[in-house]
Design an enzyme around this catalytic site. Structure first.
Site, PDB file in Angstrom:
ATOM      1  NE  ARG A   1      46.058  47.877  42.760  1.00 55.41           N
ATOM      2  CZ  ARG A   1      45.172  47.424  41.889  1.00 55.41           C
ATOM      3  NH1 ARG A   1      45.168  47.866  40.665  1.00 55.41           N
ATOM      4  NH2 ARG A   1      44.281  46.529  42.248  1.00 55.41           N
ATOM      5  CD  GLU A  10      30.328  40.564  38.943  1.00 55.52           C
ATOM      6  OE1 GLU A  10      31.498  40.972  38.891  1.00 55.52           O
ATOM      7  OE2 GLU A  10      29.700  40.129  37.960  1.00 55.52           O
TER       8      GLU A  10
HETATM    9  P1  AMP Z   1      35.275  49.170  42.931  1.00 47.90           P
HETATM   10  O1  AMP Z   1      35.005  48.905  44.374  1.00 47.90           O
HETATM   11  O2  AMP Z   1      34.430  48.336  42.018  1.00 47.90           O
HETATM   12  O3  AMP Z   1      35.200  50.657  42.594  1.00 47.90           O
HETATM   13  O4  AMP Z   1      36.744  48.664  42.640  1.00 47.90           O
HETATM   14  C1  AMP Z   1      37.801  49.449  42.983  1.00 47.90           C
HETATM   15  C2  AMP Z   1      39.044  48.669  43.313  1.00 47.90           C
HETATM   16  O5  AMP Z   1      39.252  47.512  42.493  1.00 47.90           O
HETATM   17  C3  AMP Z   1      40.197  49.597  43.126  1.00 47.90           C
HETATM   18  O6  AMP Z   1      40.908  49.656  44.338  1.00 47.90           O
HETATM   19  C4  AMP Z   1      40.987  49.023  41.984  1.00 47.90           C
HETATM   20  O7  AMP Z   1      42.321  48.895  42.405  1.00 47.90           O
HETATM   21  C5  AMP Z   1      40.392  47.649  41.663  1.00 47.90           C
HETATM   22  N1  AMP Z   1      39.917  47.531  40.256  1.00 47.90           N
HETATM   23  C6  AMP Z   1      38.619  47.361  39.853  1.00 47.90           C
HETATM   24  N2  AMP Z   1      38.517  47.272  38.516  1.00 47.90           N
HETATM   25  C7  AMP Z   1      39.774  47.399  38.035  1.00 47.90           C
HETATM   26  C8  AMP Z   1      40.346  47.430  36.690  1.00 47.90           C
HETATM   27  N3  AMP Z   1      39.596  47.287  35.578  1.00 47.90           N
HETATM   28  N4  AMP Z   1      41.679  47.592  36.594  1.00 47.90           N
HETATM   29  C9  AMP Z   1      42.450  47.741  37.698  1.00 47.90           C
HETATM   30  N5  AMP Z   1      41.987  47.723  38.949  1.00 47.90           N
HETATM   31  C10 AMP Z   1      40.668  47.559  39.142  1.00 47.90           C
END
Ligand code: AMP
Length: 178
Positions: free
Chosen positions: A61, A98
């Protein structure tokens, strides 16, 4: 459109991809003609102000928003890819999820040493993905001090984590909770 109007275009899907997660779906935002272009305008203004010389976005995305911002500003775009997608020798970084680990890869020739690269993705949650992207870009000699997102989930601490790595975070909107 204002960031508040853009926020109203996000679809929240409960319990996806697993129970307890509120999935913030950008499909409805990008499907709206003004929603997509206004999001790009807001992000591009922030990237210009940050002095971006190149834009990097994470698969998948981050490609939608990052590539459009790069084109809007007349800058090159660097795709930060999932493993095994690029047809050349890549540099990569493994990072913790995680459960288990994931990996990002890029073309080591995509950025010149000292070039200022702004990271763009749709959403920051824990910040693990964006931090890995920043570290990977820095391995090429890029200067990375700003990351832009459409959505920040501040309760998950991602923006804080990036700030700890000297990457300032800005987002068009915030959602409370996970
Ligand atoms: P993080 O590495 O935990 O910051 O996760 C980021 C990635 O996971 C992003 O590229 C988002 O597209 C996806 N993501 C994580 N949590 C969500 C959520 N609640 N809704 C949509 N996409 C999420």
């Amino acid at each position: 459109m204002t960031p508040d109007a853009l926020k109203a275009l996000i679809r929240t899907v409960p319990d996806f991809p697993e129970p307890g997660i509120q999935f913030r779906d950008i499909t409805t935002l990008i499907g709206h003609s003004q929603g997509l272009s206004a999001s790009i305008d807001h992000l591009a203004a922030k990237a210009r102000e940050a002095g971006a010389q190149k834009i990097a976005g994470m698969e998948a995305r981050g490609f939608i928003f990052g590539a459009a911002v790069a084109a809007n500003l007349g800058l090159g775009f660097v795709p930060i890819r999932k493993p095994g997608k690029l047809p050349i020798e890549t540099i990569g970084i493994d990072y913790a999820l995680e459960y288990g680990t994931d990996r990002l890869e890029m073309d080591p020739q995509a950025v010149a040493a000292g070039e200022k690269v702004v990271i763009i993705d749709d959403l920051i949650a824990t910040g693990g993905t964006a931090l890995a992207a920043a570290e990977l870009l820095r391995m090429t000699g890029a200067v990375v001090d700003r990351a832009l997102f459409v959505i920040d989930l501040p309760d998950l601490g991602g923006a804080e984590k990036l700030r700890g790595a000297k990457v300032a975070v800005e987002a068009l909107m915030h959602f409370e909770g996970e």
